[in-house]
Write an enzyme that holds these catalytic residues in place. Structure first.
Site, mmCIF file in Angstrom:
data_model
loop_
_atom_site.group_PDB
_atom_site.id
_atom_site.type_symbol
_atom_site.label_atom_id
_atom_site.label_comp_id
_atom_site.label_asym_id
_atom_site.label_seq_id
_atom_site.Cartn_x
_atom_site.Cartn_y
_atom_site.Cartn_z
ATOM 1 N N ARG A 91 31.201 37.307 37.816
ATOM 2 C CA ARG A 91 31.042 38.228 36.764
ATOM 3 C C ARG A 91 30.796 39.620 37.533
ATOM 4 O O ARG A 91 30.175 39.520 38.725
ATOM 5 C CB ARG A 91 29.637 38.062 36.149
ATOM 6 N N ILE A 92 31.480 40.578 37.154
ATOM 7 C CA ILE A 92 31.328 41.930 37.747
ATOM 8 C C ILE A 92 29.807 42.555 37.379
ATOM 9 O O ILE A 92 29.642 42.401 36.263
ATOM 10 C CB ILE A 92 32.428 42.929 37.360
ATOM 11 N N ASN A 107 28.642 39.528 49.260
ATOM 12 C CA ASN A 107 29.770 38.715 48.650
ATOM 13 C C ASN A 107 30.473 38.075 49.562
ATOM 14 O O ASN A 107 30.811 38.765 50.622
ATOM 15 C CB ASN A 107 30.211 39.806 47.658
ATOM 16 N N HIS A 109 34.668 37.181 49.655
ATOM 17 C CA HIS A 109 35.772 37.314 48.923
ATOM 18 C C HIS A 109 36.902 36.526 49.657
ATOM 19 O O HIS A 109 37.065 36.844 51.009
ATOM 20 C CB HIS A 109 36.157 38.714 48.840
ATOM 21 N N LEU A 144 34.500 47.767 43.386
ATOM 22 C CA LEU A 144 34.574 46.433 43.291
ATOM 23 C C LEU A 144 35.512 45.884 44.740
ATOM 24 O O LEU A 144 36.053 46.643 45.098
ATOM 25 C CB LEU A 144 35.638 45.898 42.057
ATOM 26 N N ASP A 145 34.743 44.907 45.278
ATOM 27 C CA ASP A 145 35.409 44.388 46.448
ATOM 28 C C ASP A 145 35.837 45.446 47.572
ATOM 29 O O ASP A 145 36.614 45.276 48.326
ATOM 30 C CB ASP A 145 36.723 43.623 46.351
ATOM 31 N N GLN A 171 38.789 28.335 52.612
ATOM 32 C CA GLN A 171 37.276 27.959 52.206
ATOM 33 C C GLN A 171 36.651 27.245 53.177
ATOM 34 O O GLN A 171 35.392 27.570 53.319
ATOM 35 C CB GLN A 171 37.400 26.888 50.912
HETATM 36 C C1 GRF Z 1 35.513 30.872 46.824
HETATM 37 O O1 GRF Z 1 36.783 30.612 47.386
HETATM 38 C C2 GRF Z 1 34.966 32.323 46.818
HETATM 39 O O2 GRF Z 1 35.747 33.020 47.977
HETATM 40 C C3 GRF Z 1 35.697 32.805 45.670
HETATM 41 O O3 GRF Z 1 35.184 31.664 44.529
HETATM 42 C C4 GRF Z 1 35.254 30.434 45.485
HETATM 43 C C5 GRF Z 1 34.058 29.766 45.128
HETATM 44 O O4 GRF Z 1 33.913 28.506 45.606
HETATM 45 N N1 GRF Z 1 35.468 34.179 45.043
HETATM 46 P P1 GRF Z 1 32.615 27.722 45.712
HETATM 47 O O5 GRF Z 1 31.903 27.670 44.252
HETATM 48 O O6 GRF Z 1 31.776 28.225 46.828
HETATM 49 O O7 GRF Z 1 32.901 26.353 45.949
#
Ligand code: GRF
Length: 196
Positions: A91-92, A107, A109, A144-145, A171
């Site tokens: 959510r923004i 955050n 990203h 944003l970002d 990830q």
């Molecule tokens: C992550 O890749 C994050 O960067 C992106 O959403 C994903 C969230 O994954 N914005 P999780 O819920 O932490 O497993």
């Protein structure tokens, strides 16, 4: 000791990495995991990790972001959280909410900002033929970002990569980068961390 609330919308793998990191001499502790989606898998995961959870479904609020955020602020205040980590929180947040926690919201990203703010970052990196991809932890500001970058983690883009394969590689880096940045941030360090 800083008191951290982690905001999620999904599986919560970054949340779990953050929670696992906040032990021993870490300068922060997780006091709340807060989700905006009833189905967020991260809620059960947080409960299993022994962290208090709360759910504030955004849908009943419709377009009224201020009312949603007022509801969001209640469990945050009740938990006494003074640092917010957005971890896949989709959510923004309004400028008013961001201002209320100015300098206290992080955050993660899934791109090397300033490249690819917004969504579909991995598909965009693949389409551009990038040789390197990665993730960014930044302070959340009204734009944003675009807040100050606190850390970035790089991974290679490999031949034959799909969005799923690249996302998994990024990830894995997120789960290293975010805890490392949070530890430094909670200790008052504002320098930028680059991994590897
Ligand atoms: C992550 O890749 C994050 O960067 C992106 O959403 C994903 C969230 O994954 N914005 P999780 O819920 O932490 O497993």
């Amino acid at each position: 000791m800083r008191r951290v609330a982690i905001l999620i919308s999904g599986a919560g793998s970054n949340m779990a990495a953050l929670v696992a990191s906040m032990t021993a001499d870490h300068p922060a502790r997780p006091v709340l995991v807060l989700a905006n989606r009833p189905g967020a898998g991260g809620l059960a995961r947080a409960a299993a990790l022994g962290v208090a959870t709360a759910l504030v479904d955004h849908r009943p609020f419709g377009p009224d972001r201020a009312a949603f955020e007022a509801a969001l602020a209640l469990p945050i205040a009740a938990a006494g959280a003074d640092l917010l980590c957005l971890a896949g929180f989709m959510r923004i947040l309004t400028g008013e909410f961001v201002d209320r926690f100015a300098g206290r919201i992080l955050n993660i990203h899934p791109s090397l900002l300033p490249r690819y703010p917004g969504l579909d970052t991995h598909a965009r990196a693949l389409a551009a033929g990038d040789a390197v991809a990665g993730c960014t932890v930044h302070e959340v500001t009204r734009a944003l970002d675009s807040g100050p970058i606190l850390g970035q983690g790089r991974v290679p883009v490999l031949a034959g990569d799909t969005v799923a394969r690249l996302a998994a590689r990024v990830q894995a880096m997120e789960h290293v980068l975010y805890p490392a940045v949070l530890r430094r941030f909670a200790a008052g360090e504002r320098g930028r961390l680059d991994l590897p």
